[in-house]
Design a protein around this motif. Structure first.
Motif, PDB file in Angstrom:
ATOM      1  N   ARG A   1       7.123   0.759 -16.267  1.00  0.00           N
ATOM      2  CA  ARG A   1       7.781   0.199 -17.443  1.00  0.00           C
ATOM      3  C   ARG A   1       8.600   1.273 -18.171  1.00  0.00           C
ATOM      4  O   ARG A   1       9.693   1.023 -18.658  1.00  0.00           O
ATOM      5  CB  ARG A   1       6.758  -0.398 -18.409  1.00  0.00           C
ATOM      6  N   TYR A   2       8.046   2.478 -18.231  1.00  0.00           N
ATOM      7  CA  TYR A   2       8.737   3.595 -18.892  1.00  0.00           C
ATOM      8  C   TYR A   2      10.085   3.863 -18.236  1.00  0.00           C
ATOM      9  O   TYR A   2      11.114   3.960 -18.916  1.00  0.00           O
ATOM     10  CB  TYR A   2       7.848   4.837 -18.847  1.00  0.00           C
ATOM     11  N   LEU A   3      10.114   3.949 -16.905  1.00  0.00           N
ATOM     12  CA  LEU A   3      11.371   4.182 -16.198  1.00  0.00           C
ATOM     13  C   LEU A   3      12.320   2.996 -16.369  1.00  0.00           C
ATOM     14  O   LEU A   3      13.535   3.174 -16.504  1.00  0.00           O
ATOM     15  CB  LEU A   3      11.110   4.438 -14.714  1.00  0.00           C
TER      16      LEU A   3
ATOM     17  N   TYR B   1      11.446   0.038  -6.528  1.00  0.00           N
ATOM     18  CA  TYR B   1      11.223   0.159  -5.091  1.00  0.00           C
ATOM     19  C   TYR B   1      10.313   1.344  -4.776  1.00  0.00           C
ATOM     20  O   TYR B   1       9.362   1.238  -4.001  1.00  0.00           O
ATOM     21  CB  TYR B   1      12.555   0.320  -4.373  1.00  0.00           C
ATOM     22  N   PHE B   2      10.601   2.475  -5.393  1.00  0.00           N
ATOM     23  CA  PHE B   2       9.821   3.692  -5.169  1.00  0.00           C
ATOM     24  C   PHE B   2       8.353   3.476  -5.518  1.00  0.00           C
ATOM     25  O   PHE B   2       7.452   3.823  -4.745  1.00  0.00           O
ATOM     26  CB  PHE B   2      10.400   4.826  -6.010  1.00  0.00           C
ATOM     27  N   ASP B   3       8.092   2.859  -6.671  1.00  0.00           N
ATOM     28  CA  ASP B   3       6.712   2.662  -7.104  1.00  0.00           C
ATOM     29  C   ASP B   3       5.964   1.698  -6.205  1.00  0.00           C
ATOM     30  O   ASP B   3       4.783   1.909  -5.892  1.00  0.00           O
ATOM     31  CB  ASP B   3       6.689   2.159  -8.553  1.00  0.00           C
ATOM     32  N   MET B   4       6.627   0.621  -5.781  1.00  0.00           N
ATOM     33  CA  MET B   4       5.957  -0.354  -4.921  1.00  0.00           C
ATOM     34  C   MET B   4       5.591   0.259  -3.565  1.00  0.00           C
ATOM     35  O   MET B   4       4.512   0.013  -3.030  1.00  0.00           O
ATOM     36  CB  MET B   4       6.855  -1.571  -4.719  1.00  0.00           C
ATOM     37  N   VAL B   5       6.498   1.055  -3.016  1.00  0.00           N
ATOM     38  CA  VAL B   5       6.217   1.700  -1.728  1.00  0.00           C
ATOM     39  C   VAL B   5       5.079   2.697  -1.869  1.00  0.00           C
ATOM     40  O   VAL B   5       4.172   2.755  -1.029  1.00  0.00           O
ATOM     41  CB  VAL B   5       7.478   2.408  -1.187  1.00  0.00           C
ATOM     42  N   LEU B   6       5.092   3.467  -2.948  1.00  0.00           N
ATOM     43  CA  LEU B   6       4.050   4.468  -3.159  1.00  0.00           C
ATOM     44  C   LEU B   6       2.681   3.813  -3.292  1.00  0.00           C
ATOM     45  O   LEU B   6       1.701   4.277  -2.708  1.00  0.00           O
ATOM     46  CB  LEU B   6       4.362   5.289  -4.410  1.00  0.00           C
TER      47      LEU B   6
ATOM     48  N   PHE C   1      21.600   0.096 -13.378  1.00  0.00           N
ATOM     49  CA  PHE C   1      21.006  -0.921 -12.504  1.00  0.00           C
ATOM     50  C   PHE C   1      20.434  -0.276 -11.245  1.00  0.00           C
ATOM     51  O   PHE C   1      19.369  -0.669 -10.756  1.00  0.00           O
ATOM     52  CB  PHE C   1      22.059  -1.970 -12.132  1.00  0.00           C
ATOM     53  N   GLY C   2      21.137   0.716 -10.726  1.00  0.00           N
ATOM     54  CA  GLY C   2      20.622   1.455  -9.574  1.00  0.00           C
ATOM     55  C   GLY C   2      19.323   2.163  -9.900  1.00  0.00           C
ATOM     56  O   GLY C   2      18.391   2.198  -9.088  1.00  0.00           O
ATOM     57  N   ARG C   3      19.241   2.728 -11.095  1.00  0.00           N
ATOM     58  CA  ARG C   3      18.003   3.378 -11.534  1.00  0.00           C
ATOM     59  C   ARG C   3      16.853   2.377 -11.582  1.00  0.00           C
ATOM     60  O   ARG C   3      15.724   2.686 -11.188  1.00  0.00           O
ATOM     61  CB  ARG C   3      18.210   4.004 -12.912  1.00  0.00           C
ATOM     62  N   LEU C   4      17.151   1.187 -12.086  1.00  0.00           N
ATOM     63  CA  LEU C   4      16.133   0.142 -12.198  1.00  0.00           C
ATOM     64  C   LEU C   4      15.594  -0.235 -10.820  1.00  0.00           C
ATOM     65  O   LEU C   4      14.371  -0.296 -10.606  1.00  0.00           O
ATOM     66  CB  LEU C   4      16.746  -1.080 -12.890  1.00  0.00           C
ATOM     67  N   ILE C   5      16.489  -0.481  -9.891  1.00  0.00           N
ATOM     68  CA  ILE C   5      16.099  -0.868  -8.527  1.00  0.00           C
ATOM     69  C   ILE C   5      15.354   0.266  -7.834  1.00  0.00           C
ATOM     70  O   ILE C   5      14.308   0.050  -7.195  1.00  0.00           O
ATOM     71  CB  ILE C   5      17.339  -1.266  -7.709  1.00  0.00           C
ATOM     72  N   ALA C   6      15.876   1.484  -7.948  1.00  0.00           N
ATOM     73  CA  ALA C   6      15.264   2.638  -7.269  1.00  0.00           C
ATOM     74  C   ALA C   6      13.855   2.898  -7.770  1.00  0.00           C
ATOM     75  O   ALA C   6      12.941   3.160  -6.981  1.00  0.00           O
ATOM     76  CB  ALA C   6      16.135   3.877  -7.469  1.00  0.00           C
ATOM     77  N   ALA C   7      13.656   2.823  -9.096  1.00  0.00           N
ATOM     78  CA  ALA C   7      12.339   3.092  -9.680  1.00  0.00           C
ATOM     79  C   ALA C   7      11.316   2.056  -9.224  1.00  0.00           C
ATOM     80  O   ALA C   7      10.187   2.403  -8.859  1.00  0.00           O
ATOM     81  CB  ALA C   7      12.436   3.109 -11.204  1.00  0.00           C
TER      82      ALA C   7
ATOM     83  N   LEU D   1      20.341   6.250   1.090  1.00  0.00           N
ATOM     84  CA  LEU D   1      19.667   6.370   2.383  1.00  0.00           C
ATOM     85  C   LEU D   1      18.330   7.072   2.205  1.00  0.00           C
ATOM     86  O   LEU D   1      17.300   6.644   2.757  1.00  0.00           O
ATOM     87  CB  LEU D   1      20.550   7.154   3.361  1.00  0.00           C
ATOM     88  N   ALA D   2      18.328   8.134   1.413  1.00  0.00           N
ATOM     89  CA  ALA D   2      17.085   8.866   1.131  1.00  0.00           C
ATOM     90  C   ALA D   2      16.126   8.025   0.304  1.00  0.00           C
ATOM     91  O   ALA D   2      14.914   8.013   0.555  1.00  0.00           O
ATOM     92  CB  ALA D   2      17.403  10.169   0.408  1.00  0.00           C
ATOM     93  N   ILE D   3      16.644   7.299  -0.692  1.00  0.00           N
ATOM     94  CA  ILE D   3      15.791   6.492  -1.566  1.00  0.00           C
ATOM     95  C   ILE D   3      15.093   5.385  -0.779  1.00  0.00           C
ATOM     96  O   ILE D   3      13.904   5.121  -0.976  1.00  0.00           O
ATOM     97  CB  ILE D   3      16.626   5.871  -2.711  1.00  0.00           C
TER      98      ILE D   3
END
Length: 388
Positions: A251-253, A131-136, A123-129, A66-68
């Motif tokens: 890419r690093y994440l 999504y986070f970068d695109m929004v930022l 896989f969650g890490r992949l999606i979260a990273a 929810l926070a992510i």
């Protein structure tokens, strides 16, 4: 700083965001902009939900996601609206730009640590990273004149730096070093010749991609460079630097998530390189709004092929700054040749097909070569060092 303190900062940040949206709602009610006021109230409910779930003693995956999902988007929208509106009413614009630039650098750090940094599934890490970068990055689409210090924000460069700072904290929470660059360690499998050949390929390929690939016949397309006048600008420099920092940070994440997920697989090198490159390519579908589908698809495939080499460059050397520098060079050269940031085009001509074929086949061949023999062993050694 421990997780408890980051969580306190996270709650305070959410509270401030809620107050700002309620303030905007009241302002629009006074101005009788009821539709806008209602939207502000609805939006303010989202961080309220995050704050309410965050207070629960036992944090669940639902609370974390929810926070992510909510907070990076809410923070970006809030930052954009405040920045845009304040600029319209003040004369000392430089001070406001500097202030909001600093806010941009740190506003996502609490959610990076408290939410994304606590994800355990690869896989969650992949999606979260991603999504986070695109929004930022999308938050910096602010209407500023492309000159001077303004470009640092409007080009996305500041967002790239913010993403890098957040990524280092995320990596630390995932159990990796805060520093993405591995210390130099002599290996019996390392080859200076291989390293020099890899660098030579990167340099030659970058120049071929920009100055060749045009002509009326196969010989001209492959071997006749067109050295037109370069037109570098401050805006294109910042935009290229943003791509180098931001996209290689992503890419690093991505690589960190993959090497954990496939740590025990004998194909972990191939999976990590290929999947990270595919993710890099797919992210270029975000350009679809500014160019047609055929051009975008060609760009996605080319980016994925180049992403293979960029991933290899990091995993073979252990130095993230190398693919960052090369990525910057490729993009800056492209912008300088084209006279600025322009949409890609695809006409289906012979030069288009040959150029695309070379731009895909050659990086793929280099990547395959690098993932065999002693070269792969060096990559395996660096993956082990990353895993600690």
């Amino acid at each position: 700083m421990n997780l408890r303190k980051w969580n306190i900062y996270f709650r305070w940040e959410i509270a401030i965001v809620i107050l700002l949206w309620w303030r905007m709602a009241i302002f629009n009610i006074v101005k009788v902009h009821l539709a806008t006021a209602g939207l502000c109230i609805v939006v303010s409910i989202l961080p309220v939900l995050v704050l309410a779930f965050n207070w629960l003693k036992k944090k669940s995956a639902v609370t974390r996601w929810l926070a992510i999902i909510i907070m990076p988007a809410i923070l970006s929208v809030t930052w954009y609206i405040l920045f845009h509106n304040i600029l319209c009413y003040v004369s000392f614009k430089l001070g406001i730009i500097v202030l909001f630039g600093l806010i941009l650098l740190v506003m996502d750090l609490p959610v990076a640590v408290v939410a994304i940094g606590q994800v355990q599934n690869w896989f969650g890490r992949l999606i979260a990273a991603c999504y986070f970068d695109m929004v930022l990055l999308s938050s910096t689409a602010i209407e500023l004149k492309p000159q001077g210090i303004n470009v640092l924000i409007s080009s996305g460069l500041m967002a790239g730096v913010a993403a890098f700072l957040a990524a280092m904290l995320i990596a630390k929470c995932w159990g990796f070093s805060f520093n993405p660059d591995l210390k130099w360690q002599k290996s019996s499998n390392w080859s200076n010749v291989t390293f020099i050949l890899l660098l030579l390929f990167c340099i030659v390929f970058a120049f071929w991609a920009e100055f060749c690939g045009k002509g009326n016949n196969l010989v001209e397309i492959l071997f006749k460079p067109d050295f037109g006048p370069l037109k570098p600008t401050w805006a294109s420099f910042c935009r290229a630097l943003e791509a180098g920092v931001f996209e290689e940070t992503n890419r690093y994440l991505t690589i960190l998530a993959l090497i954990v997920g496939f740590a025990n697989s004998k194909y972990r090198v191939q999976i990590t390189v290929i999947v990270s490159a595919v993710v890099f390519g797919l992210l270029h579908f975000t350009n679809l709004g500014g160019q047609d589908f055929a051009a975008t698809l060609n760009q996605v495939i080319y980016a994925a092929a180049l992403g293979l080499v960029l991933a290899i460059l990091y995993l073979y050397t252990g130095k993230l700054w190398l693919p960052m520098l090369y990525h910057f060079g490729v993009d800056f050269l492209n912008y300088a040749v084209n006279g600025g940031i322009k949409a890609q085009v695809w006409s289906g001509t012979l030069s288009d097909w040959v150029s695309s074929l070379v731009s895909i086949v050659v990086p793929v061949a280099i990547a395959i070569w690098m993932m065999t023999g002693k070269r792969k062993l060096v990559i395996d050694e660096n993956i082990e060092r990353l895993l600690g």
